[in-house]
Enzyme design. Structure first.
Site, mmCIF file in Angstrom:
data_model
loop_
_atom_site.group_PDB
_atom_site.id
_atom_site.type_symbol
_atom_site.label_atom_id
_atom_site.label_comp_id
_atom_site.label_asym_id
_atom_site.label_seq_id
_atom_site.Cartn_x
_atom_site.Cartn_y
_atom_site.Cartn_z
ATOM 1 N N ASP A 1 0.864 -1.193 0.000
ATOM 2 C CA ASP A 1 0.000 0.000 0.000
ATOM 3 C C ASP A 1 0.893 1.233 0.000
ATOM 4 O O ASP A 1 2.068 1.165 0.373
ATOM 5 C CB ASP A 1 -0.912 0.017 1.230
ATOM 6 C CG ASP A 1 -1.869 1.204 1.211
ATOM 7 O OD1 ASP A 1 -2.554 1.392 0.188
ATOM 8 O OD2 ASP A 1 -1.927 1.951 2.189
ATOM 9 N N SER A 2 0.324 2.373 -0.399
ATOM 10 C CA SER A 2 1.092 3.619 -0.358
ATOM 11 C C SER A 2 1.430 3.999 1.089
ATOM 12 O O SER A 2 2.388 4.719 1.326
ATOM 13 C CB SER A 2 0.305 4.742 -1.021
ATOM 14 O OG SER A 2 -0.928 4.915 -0.376
ATOM 15 N N TYR B 1 -0.521 8.719 -2.660
ATOM 16 C CA TYR B 1 -0.483 8.510 -4.107
ATOM 17 C C TYR B 1 -1.658 9.199 -4.809
ATOM 18 O O TYR B 1 -1.597 9.472 -5.991
ATOM 19 C CB TYR B 1 -0.573 7.010 -4.431
ATOM 20 C CG TYR B 1 0.705 6.214 -4.268
ATOM 21 C CD1 TYR B 1 1.801 6.710 -3.578
ATOM 22 C CD2 TYR B 1 0.814 4.942 -4.827
ATOM 23 C CE1 TYR B 1 2.960 5.948 -3.428
ATOM 24 C CE2 TYR B 1 1.968 4.182 -4.695
ATOM 25 C CZ TYR B 1 3.032 4.691 -3.992
ATOM 26 O OH TYR B 1 4.165 3.938 -3.867
ATOM 27 N N GLY B 2 -2.742 9.431 -4.072
ATOM 28 C CA GLY B 2 -4.019 9.827 -4.659
ATOM 29 C C GLY B 2 -4.011 11.139 -5.424
ATOM 30 O O GLY B 2 -4.911 11.404 -6.211
ATOM 31 N N CYS C 1 -4.198 -1.094 -2.478
ATOM 32 C CA CYS C 1 -4.374 0.351 -2.594
ATOM 33 C C CYS C 1 -5.150 0.570 -3.889
ATOM 34 O O CYS C 1 -4.728 0.094 -4.948
ATOM 35 C CB CYS C 1 -2.991 1.009 -2.672
ATOM 36 S SG CYS C 1 -2.992 2.737 -3.194
ATOM 37 N N THR D 1 -5.726 3.335 -5.551
ATOM 38 C CA THR D 1 -5.056 4.229 -6.495
ATOM 39 C C THR D 1 -4.017 3.445 -7.302
ATOM 40 O O THR D 1 -3.971 3.538 -8.532
ATOM 41 C CB THR D 1 -4.373 5.385 -5.733
ATOM 42 O OG1 THR D 1 -5.354 6.062 -4.948
ATOM 43 C CG2 THR D 1 -3.716 6.359 -6.676
ATOM 44 N N GLU E 1 -5.150 10.006 8.091
ATOM 45 C CA GLU E 1 -3.731 10.044 8.482
ATOM 46 C C GLU E 1 -3.529 10.856 9.771
ATOM 47 O O GLU E 1 -2.633 10.587 10.548
ATOM 48 C CB GLU E 1 -2.885 10.659 7.360
ATOM 49 C CG GLU E 1 -2.771 9.810 6.106
ATOM 50 C CD GLU E 1 -1.657 8.779 6.195
ATOM 51 O OE1 GLU E 1 -0.738 8.963 6.993
ATOM 52 O OE2 GLU E 1 -1.740 7.771 5.461
ATOM 53 N N CYS F 1 -11.192 3.341 -1.310
ATOM 54 C CA CYS F 1 -9.872 3.763 -0.829
ATOM 55 C C CYS F 1 -9.720 3.118 0.538
ATOM 56 O O CYS F 1 -10.664 3.148 1.348
ATOM 57 C CB CYS F 1 -9.798 5.287 -0.707
ATOM 58 S SG CYS F 1 -8.277 5.851 0.121
ATOM 59 N N THR F 2 -8.559 2.504 0.785
ATOM 60 C CA THR F 2 -8.395 1.743 2.034
ATOM 61 C C THR F 2 -8.413 2.630 3.282
ATOM 62 O O THR F 2 -8.553 2.121 4.392
ATOM 63 C CB THR F 2 -7.089 0.915 2.002
ATOM 64 O OG1 THR F 2 -6.027 1.769 1.593
ATOM 65 C CG2 THR F 2 -7.214 -0.245 1.052
ATOM 66 N N HIS F 3 -8.264 3.933 3.119
ATOM 67 C CA HIS F 3 -8.366 4.833 4.284
ATOM 68 C C HIS F 3 -9.808 5.072 4.713
ATOM 69 O O HIS F 3 -10.064 5.406 5.862
ATOM 70 C CB HIS F 3 -7.770 6.210 3.947
ATOM 71 C CG HIS F 3 -6.289 6.269 4.022
ATOM 72 N ND1 HIS F 3 -5.486 6.014 2.951
ATOM 73 C CD2 HIS F 3 -5.453 6.579 5.046
ATOM 74 C CE1 HIS F 3 -4.222 6.161 3.306
ATOM 75 N NE2 HIS F 3 -4.169 6.505 4.563
#
Lengths: 271, 271
Positions: free
Chosen positions: B12-13, B44-45, B75, B77, B154, B186-188
């Site tokens: 993942d990023s 990365y997005g 990820c 993206t 984040e 998006c994994t976030h």
């Protein structure tokens, strides 16, 4: 009279340093300028000191390949962590934004109760806190990391309910602290000035160092006889490490009408 | 019975892919896992397709050096832009999160009026829009880029007034569109689920592909006789490209108690 046509190099992690670029272009309209934004790896503010130093050095090398006479690190995060190393390793003069930021702050404050608004990495470096304490051991300093301000500026949400709320989230704790001055110690933050002003008490002075930074560079170039005395129209070159439409769009937000990206002496390139 | 002790590589990023890591660890507790987060260059997005492909390829090479038997691009993206290239160039099977995301969405929707919430780069790739239109030409798709969700996650502002307001900023336009399903692409974003739920109409199904992604990998490993049949305790190795306390802190947010970073079979390293 001596003169030096070589460009001034200006570096930032992204587009924020264009606020410094603009002040330099305004004050020294005869100088050739080359700007580099490391858009492929931004933001720097949540990276480690090692990564910040390595990236800044790589970007400095890119600008050196354009035969610059002076380098400006127009990013507080990079200035906080990498400036002394660059000054030691490069053969040209290197200026940062921390020293002018510190001086603006000391000139503006009367009570020495001050806030530093910056990225997480700049706050962690303690560079501002150390400079202030050396000059004024009794100062009461409130260092506030405001990482979401960078994302808000990058997303162009400058004047939005979201910006107001996030400003309140970070700055509310300052309300009772009777500070008289707040330093915007990140080149993105001037774009959020309105949201910041709304949250801080009205009498708090909000300052940013771009203008003093440009002034100090001008004084240095004059004293060292390094100004450009050529009468031809100067060139403004912009480079970014990531070829993305985003850079051009954001650049327009940061650059006022005084710099026209479509004029023939302005070049937008990519590394 | 055939078996293969080599680890599964998960990329993942940053830390978002740990939501996928966790599902894989839960479903396949016997597998050795190695995770790599490119924290030195995240997010990365908002980067260009070229940069995303180049970075993903470099990270895949790092994981290949750990002798992985299968690579998961956890990820959206990176999956959107780099998956076909990786599948062509690498000699091991490569799985992404877009295909399971798409399948979850198609299983869940009844009306085929759906929203895709993702990064700017994922939305720009049109990968979801194209897959949905191929399967269901009459689908009405609302692709919404929500870049600030990544910054909020984040900064660990999951359940905050700021998260609610930013969710409203992005999702308010969906209120009148009578969608029945929204995909968190998006994994976030699963970390902001509560703020997203508050803004969307109550009957909208909110789905994420981590679980189906893990299931598809398990089926593939079983069918290919590549599962790990060793009875020894498996190892979980975590690597990040930037050595920052941030990675460890955030990892704790993403990983439930089922994975204990201090247990002897868990290693946290840096490239």
């Amino acid at each position: 009279m001596a003169h030096d046509e070589r460009p001034i190099g200006i570096f930032d992690s992204g587009v924020g340093g264009l606020t410094v670029f603009q002040e330099i272009a305004r004050l020294m309209p005869q100088e050739n300028l080359v700007y580099f934004g490391d858009t492929a790896r931004l933001p720097y503010g949540n990276k480690s000191p090692d990564a910040i130093v390595q990236y800044t050095m790589e970007c400095a090398r890119f600008l050196l390949s354009h035969n610059i006479k002076l380098l400006v690190i127009a990013c507080h995060t990079a200035s906080s962590h990498a400036l002394p190393i660059l000054q030691q390793s490069l053969s040209i003069p290197v200026f940062g934004v921390v020293q002018p930021g510190f001086e603006c702050l000391m000139q503006a404050t009367r009570t020495h109760r001050v806030a530093i608004l910056a990225t997480t990495a700049t706050i962690s470096s303690s560079v501002y806190q150390n400079l202030i304490r050396q000059r004024c051991p009794d100062a009461v300093i409130f260092p506030i990391a405001c990482p979401l301000f960078v994302a808000l500026a990058e997303e162009q949400l400058f004047e939005s309910a979201a910006a107001d709320l996030i400003a309140e989230h970070y700055l509310q704790p300052l309300q009772a602290e009777r500070i008289d001055t707040a330093l915007l110690a990140c080149t993105h933050f001037p774009l959020l000035r309105k949201a910041i002003e709304k949250t801080l008490p009205q009498n708090v002075k909000i300052i940013e160092p771009a203008s003093l930074c440009a002034q100090q560079i001008q004084e240095f170039l004059c004293a060292s006889q390094l100004t450009n005395q050529q009468s031809s129209v100067p060139t403004h070159h912009f480079f970014a490490s990531d070829h993305h439409v985003r850079f051009s769009t954001l650049a327009k937000t940061f650059l006022s009408h005084s710099i026209n990206p479509s004029s023939p002496n302005v070049v937008l390139g990519f590394q």
